[in-house]
Design an enzyme around this catalytic site. Structure first.
Site, PDB file in Angstrom:
ATOM      1  N   ASP A 163       0.929  -1.120   0.131  1.00 25.86           N
ATOM      2  CA  ASP A 163       0.005  -0.081   0.055  1.00 25.86           C
ATOM      3  C   ASP A 163       0.842   1.347  -0.156  1.00 25.86           C
ATOM      4  OD1 ASP A 163       0.792  -0.947   2.665  1.00 25.86           O
ATOM      5  OD2 ASP A 163      -0.938   0.270   3.459  1.00 25.86           O
ATOM      6  N   HIS A 164       2.153   1.196   0.674  1.00 25.90           N
ATOM      7  CA  HIS A 164       2.713   2.278   0.479  1.00 25.90           C
ATOM      8  C   HIS A 164       3.564   2.431  -0.944  1.00 25.90           C
ATOM      9  CE1 HIS A 164       3.579   2.565   5.080  1.00 25.90           C
ATOM     10  NE2 HIS A 164       2.626   1.968   5.014  1.00 25.90           N
TER      11      HIS A 164
END
Length: 114
Positions: free
Chosen positions: A62-63
């Site tokens: 997600d980062h």
């Protein structure tokens, strides 16, 4: 379909990391933050990202999706109150008891058609 028609959008999500009880359950807004849960992107986005998908992202996938090289500085549509729930209790970024915290967040279970 908003996602298909607006090239300035990267994703649409059913999740809001900060959705609280008492907020408008039907309201949507634009953000430059990738929520990371309950999201969708266009097929051509996936075809662009899939070959670059990191085998072992250092801080989480997600980062990686939040990087300008991934989202190309585009925005996402998110609800003011989440329309999906986090149910996981195991994982790299899920700490003990965290699901108990998620279960207390607001959930828009009856929003109608938006």
């Amino acid at each position: 379909d908003l996602l298909a028609e607006d090239p300035s959008l990267f994703c649409v999500s059913a999740w809001n990391d900060n959705g609280l009880e008492g907020w408008d359950r039907k309201r949507l807004f634009r953000t430059d933050y990738f929520a990371g849960l309950g999201w969708m992107i266009r097929q051509q986005e996936w075809e662009r990202l899939a070959p670059k998908w990191p085998d072992v992202p250092s801080t989480g996938w997600d980062h990686w999706m939040r990087l300008p090289t991934s989202n190309q500085m585009r925005e996402c549509i998110v609800p003011e109150v989440s329309r999906t729930r986090h149910i996981g209790d195991k994982g790299v970024n899920v700490k003990s008891g965290q699901n108990n915290i998620y279960s207390r967040w607001a959930f828009a279970d009856e929003v109608g058609t938006v």
